[in-house]
Design an enzyme around this catalytic site. Sequence first.
Site, mmCIF file in Angstrom:
data_model
loop_
_atom_site.group_PDB
_atom_site.id
_atom_site.type_symbol
_atom_site.label_atom_id
_atom_site.label_comp_id
_atom_site.label_asym_id
_atom_site.label_seq_id
_atom_site.Cartn_x
_atom_site.Cartn_y
_atom_site.Cartn_z
ATOM 1 N N ASP A 251 -60.312 24.643 -6.467
ATOM 2 C CA ASP A 251 -60.848 25.176 -7.721
ATOM 3 C C ASP A 251 -61.022 26.681 -7.615
ATOM 4 O OD1 ASP A 251 -62.087 25.663 -10.106
ATOM 5 O OD2 ASP A 251 -63.981 24.675 -9.594
ATOM 6 N N ARG B 186 -65.015 18.368 -15.714
ATOM 7 C CA ARG B 186 -65.247 17.498 -16.877
ATOM 8 C C ARG B 186 -63.966 17.301 -17.681
ATOM 9 N NH1 ARG B 186 -69.817 21.631 -18.818
ATOM 10 N NH2 ARG B 186 -69.767 22.063 -16.582
ATOM 11 N N LYS C 25 -63.633 12.945 -9.187
ATOM 12 C CA LYS C 25 -63.071 14.268 -9.477
ATOM 13 C C LYS C 25 -62.259 14.709 -8.261
ATOM 14 C CE LYS C 25 -64.362 19.177 -10.038
ATOM 15 N NZ LYS C 25 -65.420 20.172 -10.284
ATOM 16 N N LYS D 153 -63.265 32.569 -10.055
ATOM 17 C CA LYS D 153 -64.504 32.619 -9.276
ATOM 18 C C LYS D 153 -64.545 33.886 -8.437
ATOM 19 C CE LYS D 153 -65.216 27.641 -8.605
ATOM 20 N NZ LYS D 153 -66.524 27.574 -9.252
ATOM 21 N N ASP E 198 -63.404 27.440 -15.664
ATOM 22 C CA ASP E 198 -64.024 26.996 -14.412
ATOM 23 C C ASP E 198 -64.848 25.712 -14.602
ATOM 24 O OD1 ASP E 198 -64.627 27.022 -11.746
ATOM 25 O OD2 ASP E 198 -66.113 28.646 -11.869
ATOM 26 N N GLU F 138 -63.786 22.819 -15.185
ATOM 27 C CA GLU F 138 -62.561 22.016 -15.246
ATOM 28 C C GLU F 138 -62.775 20.563 -14.845
ATOM 29 O OE1 GLU F 138 -63.479 23.648 -12.660
ATOM 30 O OE2 GLU F 138 -63.175 22.105 -11.135
ATOM 31 N N ASP G 26 -63.654 20.550 -3.546
ATOM 32 C CA ASP G 26 -63.889 20.146 -4.933
ATOM 33 C C ASP G 26 -63.217 18.807 -5.275
ATOM 34 O OD1 ASP G 26 -65.332 20.716 -7.208
ATOM 35 O OD2 ASP G 26 -63.749 21.898 -8.165
HETATM 36 N N1 BES Z 1 -66.511 22.857 -8.644
HETATM 37 C C1 BES Z 1 -67.420 23.636 -9.399
HETATM 38 C C2 BES Z 1 -68.872 23.285 -9.128
HETATM 39 C C3 BES Z 1 -69.421 23.771 -7.833
HETATM 40 C C4 BES Z 1 -69.784 25.087 -7.687
HETATM 41 C C5 BES Z 1 -69.650 22.901 -6.804
HETATM 42 C C6 BES Z 1 -70.326 25.536 -6.506
HETATM 43 C C7 BES Z 1 -70.205 23.328 -5.638
HETATM 44 C C8 BES Z 1 -70.536 24.642 -5.471
HETATM 45 C C9 BES Z 1 -67.171 23.435 -10.895
HETATM 46 O O1 BES Z 1 -65.854 23.217 -11.245
HETATM 47 C C10 BES Z 1 -67.604 24.672 -11.570
HETATM 48 O O2 BES Z 1 -67.021 25.683 -11.332
HETATM 49 N N2 BES Z 1 -68.656 24.584 -12.400
HETATM 50 C C11 BES Z 1 -69.172 25.707 -13.059
HETATM 51 C C12 BES Z 1 -69.516 25.273 -14.461
HETATM 52 C C13 BES Z 1 -69.855 26.412 -15.377
HETATM 53 C C14 BES Z 1 -68.614 27.254 -15.631
HETATM 54 C C15 BES Z 1 -70.388 25.872 -16.673
HETATM 55 C C16 BES Z 1 -70.410 26.166 -12.306
HETATM 56 O O3 BES Z 1 -71.153 25.336 -11.799
HETATM 57 O O4 BES Z 1 -70.593 27.383 -12.200
HETATM 58 ZN ZN ZN Z 2 -64.674 22.369 -9.832
HETATM 59 MN MN MN Z 3 -64.790 25.012 -11.564
#
Ligand code: BES
Ligand code: ZN
Ligand code: MN
Length: 498
Positions: free
Chosen positions: A275, A356, A270, A282, A352, A354, A293
Amino acid sequence: MDISVSNAEPAKIKTGCLVLPVSNQRKLSGCTAAIDKASDGYLSNILKQGDLSTKLAASLTLHQVPNIAAKRVVLINTAGNKSTDPISATDFDKVAGSQARALADINSKDATSCLLETEVDSKDLCKKAQSLAQALVAHNYRFDMHKSSKAEPVELKKLSLHCDNKKNNKTVSTGIDRGVSIGNGMQTARDLGNMAANICTPTYLANHAKQLKKALPSLKVSVLNEAQMEKLKMGSLLSVSAGSEQEARLICMEYKGGKASAKPVVLVGKGITFDTGGISIKPSAGMDEMKFDMCGAASVFGVMRAVAELKLPINVVGVVAAAENMPGSKATKPGDIVTSMSGQTIEVLNTDAEGRLVLCDALTYISKYKPDVVIDIATLTGAVIIALGHHTTGLMSNDDKLAADLYEAGINSDDKCWRLPIWDEYQQQLSSNFADIPNIGGRAAGSITAGCFLSRFAKDYQWAHLDIAGVAWKQGAAKGATGRPVPMLMEYLINRAS
Ligand code: BES
Ligand code: ZN
Ligand code: MN
């Protein structure tokens, strides 16, 4: 840094520093006993005074030890709980780290280490040499590319690992080569991770792959731009970069060290270079950390570098799905429906989620390599930090053997992962009223439903997913990329190669 093997007699070695293990303060052995004898009991006298802490990996630097050729001696406590037992592999890694620190603290250009004679549980000579070399490279890591005054380079230029039997030299140098290359691979991963997101864009990552090819001509590199991805119908990946000025890139690096007919291991990283969350934006606190990210992608670059440096006799393909997730006027909106390269339609309920969305198209694309095994590496979910903290990578897989091999590789490289289930009960959380599949599965088991989503695109091969959101970087005063899971992946690949 030059790290090599030496068979010279320790007392006679002209070196800036001699590193000696102390596994039992009351009864010295091996090289340490030999130096003690040569110096008329100088070491045992100092140990009797209690100058070396009884803590594992404690070190003590001595100057002007009589009757030996070395300028300094560093004693390192290699005793476990019982001073007669071999120490654990993890404890030896601590010892290796302590040596690297001690050597960086003194102003010596060269050193000889006798730590290979330490007895370690489940680490053979090769692994011990690897650990010592890897720790040295890791400890000498500096990241100052964005600073106007550069960090002082470490003084140490040459380390010899003392080996008492010439017959074992080959084994030791194999270990050294592995340690150095894994260390180098981690440096690559850390550099890319630490770089600011206005520099490290998808295009930058693509250029990095081309640079890597210049240094390591055994790599074949190809890069897809957005127009080419459009032709391939990668509607899901492109929906992530839609809101950004920065164009997405799909970066492919092929390494063929094995038989032409051998099916490759494909690594998919990834590479979200920043992000913001997109329209599902966010919160602003700590958002700078979303430059990390792309650490999954960074680890793929690191592994490709290490594999090519080591000339491993296997075939490996590294693929990086690189995009920036921004809330521009053309950005994907919650509720938008996109069509992935696999043909499955996806309802983007949260922009968010994204990671996947870029990975699923990459997972479809890479079937053209006829992979034996596919491993994706991603900072995919915050939820994995709730589940496993900052110590352990989340592992999900559609294959028990692959999952077991990766678990084992994690244990043996001190870069651990732990499996989470992707059973049907969880798959059912992914249901959309409007498309084939939504990109989120609700609050419960967030890491698992992310893994379930990916599994829908990885049906044709043995596949594992590594969620590294908790382990890829450190927060706070030591903020920075860790280089994980390069050690775990290299352990897995080296095992496959032999
Ligand atoms: N890059 C983030 C995951 C992340 C968050 C990694 C905080 C490290 C620290 C990912 O793209 C994301 O935002 N995931 C969301 C998914 C949710 C919207 C289902 C998350 O984990 O909040
Ligand atoms: Zn992300
Ligand atoms: Mn995200």
